[in-house]
Design a protein around this motif. Structure first.
Motif, PDB file in Angstrom:
ATOM      1  N   ASP A 262       0.919  -1.069   0.037  1.00 14.18           N
ATOM      2  CA  ASP A 262       0.427   0.307   0.171  1.00 14.18           C
ATOM      3  C   ASP A 262       0.866   1.075  -0.074  1.00 14.18           C
ATOM      4  O   ASP A 262       1.713   1.024  -0.135  1.00 14.18           O
ATOM      5  N   ASP A 263       0.454   2.382  -0.638  1.00 13.86           N
ATOM      6  CA  ASP A 263       0.982   4.219  -0.499  1.00 13.86           C
ATOM      7  C   ASP A 263       0.683   5.102   0.370  1.00 13.86           C
ATOM      8  O   ASP A 263       0.799   5.692   0.282  1.00 13.86           O
ATOM      9  N   ASP A 264      -0.316   4.531   0.627  1.00 12.63           N
ATOM     10  CA  ASP A 264      -1.237   5.243   1.788  1.00 12.63           C
ATOM     11  C   ASP A 264      -1.997   5.311   2.701  1.00 12.63           C
ATOM     12  O   ASP A 264      -2.165   4.276   2.689  1.00 12.63           O
ATOM     13  N   THR A 265      -3.276   6.506   3.380  1.00 10.25           N
ATOM     14  CA  THR A 265      -3.654   5.502   4.690  1.00 10.25           C
ATOM     15  C   THR A 265      -5.227   6.077   4.390  1.00 10.25           C
ATOM     16  O   THR A 265      -5.537   6.494   3.959  1.00 10.25           O
ATOM     17  N   ASP A 266      -5.825   5.362   4.837  1.00  6.44           N
ATOM     18  CA  ASP A 266      -7.563   5.260   4.373  1.00  6.44           C
ATOM     19  C   ASP A 266      -8.683   5.276   5.689  1.00  6.44           C
ATOM     20  O   ASP A 266      -7.960   4.668   7.248  1.00  6.44           O
ATOM     21  N   MET A 267      -9.051   6.621   6.025  1.00  8.57           N
ATOM     22  CA  MET A 267     -10.128   6.197   7.620  1.00  8.57           C
ATOM     23  C   MET A 267     -11.603   6.571   7.070  1.00  8.57           C
ATOM     24  O   MET A 267     -11.621   7.412   5.589  1.00  8.57           O
ATOM     25  N   SER A 268     -12.327   6.351   7.472  1.00  8.92           N
ATOM     26  CA  SER A 268     -13.292   6.491   7.200  1.00  8.92           C
ATOM     27  C   SER A 268     -14.708   7.081   9.081  1.00  8.92           C
ATOM     28  O   SER A 268     -13.770   6.552   9.511  1.00  8.92           O
ATOM     29  N   PHE A 269     -15.670   7.321   9.238  1.00  3.94           N
ATOM     30  CA  PHE A 269     -16.617   8.016   9.973  1.00  3.94           C
ATOM     31  C   PHE A 269     -17.425   7.412   9.241  1.00  3.94           C
ATOM     32  O   PHE A 269     -18.117   7.316   8.194  1.00  3.94           O
ATOM     33  N   ILE A 270     -18.700   6.545  10.890  1.00  2.00           N
ATOM     34  CA  ILE A 270     -19.699   6.721  10.250  1.00  2.00           C
ATOM     35  C   ILE A 270     -20.976   7.520  10.342  1.00  2.00           C
ATOM     36  O   ILE A 270     -21.067   7.939  11.507  1.00  2.00           O
ATOM     37  N   ILE A 271     -21.869   7.839   9.191  1.00  2.00           N
ATOM     38  CA  ILE A 271     -23.261   8.347   9.908  1.00  2.00           C
ATOM     39  C   ILE A 271     -24.272   7.420   9.505  1.00  2.00           C
ATOM     40  O   ILE A 271     -24.517   6.541   8.918  1.00  2.00           O
ATOM     41  N   GLU A 272     -25.509   7.490  10.867  1.00  2.00           N
ATOM     42  CA  GLU A 272     -26.018   6.470  10.929  1.00  2.00           C
ATOM     43  C   GLU A 272     -27.850   6.898  11.085  1.00  2.00           C
ATOM     44  O   GLU A 272     -27.910   7.987  11.366  1.00  2.00           O
ATOM     45  N   ASP A 273     -27.399   7.109   9.093  1.00  3.92           N
ATOM     46  CA  ASP A 273     -28.320   7.728   8.634  1.00  3.92           C
ATOM     47  C   ASP A 273     -28.987   6.600   7.136  1.00  3.92           C
ATOM     48  O   ASP A 273     -27.590   6.527   6.661  1.00  3.92           O
ATOM     49  N   GLY A 274     -30.180   6.349   7.261  1.00  6.02           N
ATOM     50  CA  GLY A 274     -30.149   6.114   5.933  1.00  6.02           C
ATOM     51  C   GLY A 274     -30.118   6.566   4.722  1.00  6.02           C
ATOM     52  O   GLY A 274     -30.506   6.270   3.505  1.00  6.02           O
ATOM     53  N   ASP A 275     -31.048   7.988   4.851  1.00  9.25           N
ATOM     54  CA  ASP A 275     -31.037   9.431   3.330  1.00  9.25           C
ATOM     55  C   ASP A 275     -29.993   9.216   2.728  1.00  9.25           C
ATOM     56  O   ASP A 275     -29.323  10.170   3.639  1.00  9.25           O
ATOM     57  N   LEU A 276     -29.366   9.678   2.046  1.00  5.13           N
ATOM     58  CA  LEU A 276     -28.525   9.377   1.438  1.00  5.13           C
ATOM     59  C   LEU A 276     -28.253  11.505   0.914  1.00  5.13           C
ATOM     60  O   LEU A 276     -27.403  11.652   1.323  1.00  5.13           O
ATOM     61  N   PHE A 277     -29.192  11.695   0.894  1.00  3.37           N
ATOM     62  CA  PHE A 277     -29.208  13.550   0.635  1.00  3.37           C
ATOM     63  C   PHE A 277     -28.438  13.707   2.331  1.00  3.37           C
ATOM     64  O   PHE A 277     -27.519  14.868   2.147  1.00  3.37           O
TER      65      PHE A 277
ATOM     66  N   VAL B 241     -23.024   2.268  -5.795  1.00  2.00           N
ATOM     67  CA  VAL B 241     -23.180   2.919  -4.757  1.00  2.00           C
ATOM     68  C   VAL B 241     -22.520   4.283  -4.394  1.00  2.00           C
ATOM     69  O   VAL B 241     -23.132   5.540  -4.437  1.00  2.00           O
ATOM     70  N   MET B 242     -21.611   4.513  -5.271  1.00  2.00           N
ATOM     71  CA  MET B 242     -20.931   5.768  -4.921  1.00  2.00           C
ATOM     72  C   MET B 242     -21.857   6.586  -6.041  1.00  2.00           C
ATOM     73  O   MET B 242     -21.786   8.180  -5.796  1.00  2.00           O
ATOM     74  N   GLN B 243     -21.904   6.230  -6.806  1.00  2.00           N
ATOM     75  CA  GLN B 243     -23.234   7.851  -8.286  1.00  2.00           C
ATOM     76  C   GLN B 243     -24.374   7.937  -7.102  1.00  2.00           C
ATOM     77  O   GLN B 243     -25.031   8.597  -7.823  1.00  2.00           O
ATOM     78  N   GLY B 244     -25.119   6.864  -6.048  1.00  2.00           N
ATOM     79  CA  GLY B 244     -25.637   7.113  -6.012  1.00  2.00           C
ATOM     80  C   GLY B 244     -25.940   8.379  -4.146  1.00  2.00           C
ATOM     81  O   GLY B 244     -26.337   9.419  -4.625  1.00  2.00           O
ATOM     82  N   LEU B 245     -24.816   8.103  -3.928  1.00  2.00           N
ATOM     83  CA  LEU B 245     -23.889   9.244  -3.310  1.00  2.00           C
ATOM     84  C   LEU B 245     -24.405  10.386  -3.989  1.00  2.00           C
ATOM     85  O   LEU B 245     -24.466  12.241  -3.604  1.00  2.00           O
ATOM     86  N   ARG B 246     -23.558  10.167  -4.935  1.00  2.00           N
ATOM     87  CA  ARG B 246     -22.978  11.771  -5.908  1.00  2.00           C
ATOM     88  C   ARG B 246     -24.445  12.315  -6.678  1.00  2.00           C
ATOM     89  O   ARG B 246     -24.490  13.651  -6.631  1.00  2.00           O
TER      90      ARG B 246
END
Length: 347
Positions: A182-197, A314-319
């Motif tokens: 690998d060459d970089d670091t990835d992090m994330s956080f969780i939003i507890e919501d099902g509404d994509l907007f 999935v990506m397009q839904g959030l976009r």
């Protein structure tokens, strides 16, 4: 084992073609992209091709790979890249194809050869990167610091729990260290919501808040941005969006992961590469959704392109949910280039 295929594109930084394992047309084929005797990257021929499906009964046989501009600056003028089958045979250009060189270097490839000899490789975006296994200890330390300090900022300033994700979480799960390739670091956080907007707006609200606090933010898309903290050698960390609905178990991440994790996701404290981390208590479930049930065993042939359908959906839904927000942030300056990297790191 026999292979049939051909090269259909070699121009403007794009390589494309098709290949079929004639002994088992349903089996995915992994091809090597090469410059001379150097293997740069594997690419999987697994995209639909109706003509090949009719001829061989193979649905996935096509590949597309874009070579990043930064690599083309190192590739010598006039040089062509080759794509080899697993048996070592090059894919020949289609009769109608006249491959066009897209390199710009005038040093005969001296700088490119030097970087490859130092351990650099071509990443999934077609750029040349220095993997963790070849980084000096100081540079690895900058990456660990980026994770630690970014997580502390989100926790202390916004009450958000950042956790290692994708390759960083996989490295933690396997050995509590960065993946060697690998060459970089990835992090994330969780939003507890099902509404994509609401998910998209919350994620981008935090990008804007980081920017207003003086951090350098490079928004990559509706669910990804790079965060750079001051005095960290120009090295940042990638922050991604995840969302989860405890009541239904629905779990998704921006980079195409989608599945079921029932109940709430909690966190426990641990360390990796000197960084203090919050680790999801369901990290094994997240890994299985991301890399499949055998995620613990390294797979040299793993490719995100094999998940292109899920990625796009999935990506397009959030976009779509983000609407024009990303463009609005660009006008505010949140898509500017990253800082100059620390010496010794190739980007």
């Amino acid at each position: 084992m026999g292979y049939e295929g051909g090269l259909t594109g070699h121009a403007n930084g794009l390589l494309s073609g098709w290949c079929v394992d004639t002994d088992n047309p349903g089996r995915p084929v992994f091809l090597d992209i090469c410059w001379g005797d150097q293997v740069l990257r594997k690419v999987r021929a697994d995209r639909p091709n109706p003509a090949v499906e009719r001829a061989y009964g193979s649905r996935g046989s096509t590949f597309y790979f874009e070579v990043h501009e930064s690599f083309r600056e190192l590739l010598p003028q006039g040089d062509l890249l080759q794509v080899l089958t697993p048996s070592g045979q090059p894919l020949l250009p289609a009769e109608t194809l006249e491959p066009q060189p897209f390199g710009n270097a005038t040093d005969g490839g001296a700088e490119l050869r030097s970087r490859l000899d130092a351990g650099c490789f071509m990443d999934k975006w077609g750029a040349l990167k220095l993997p963790f296994r070849a980084m000096p200890a100081e540079t690895r330390g900058f990456h660990a610091s980026a994770m630690d300090r970014t997580a502390r900022y989100f926790r202390d300033r916004h009450g958000i729990t950042l956790f290692p994700h994708y390759g960083s979480l996989l490295g933690y799960a396997r050995s509590k260290s960065f993946l060697p390739h690998d060459d970089d670091t990835d992090m994330s956080f969780i939003i507890e919501d099902g509404d994509l907007f609401r998910v998209a707006q919350r994620f981008l609200d935090l990008a804007e808040a980081c920017h207003d606090d003086g951090l350098m933010i490079r928004v990559v898309g509706a669910g990804q941005y790079s965060v750079y903290l001051p005095d960290n050698g120009g090295i940042g960390t990638e922050v991604f969006c995840s969302w989860h609905v405890p009541e239904t178990g629905h779990f998704s991440t921006y980079f195409g992961v989608h599945g079921q994790i029932d109940g709430r996701i909690g966190f426990f404290a641990d360390r990796m590469e000197g960084a203090e981390l919050a680790v999801p208590d369901r990290f094994r479930d997240i890994m299985a959704l991301t890399y499949g049930p055998d995620w613990l065993i390294p797979d040299p042939n793993f490719s995100w392109s094999s998940q292109v359908g899920a990625l796009r959906a999935v990506m397009q839904g959030l976009r779509n949910a983000a609407g024009a927000r990303v463009e609005d942030l660009a006008r505010k300056g949140l898509t500017r280039s990253q800082p100059e990297p620390v010496a010794g790191r190739v980007v």
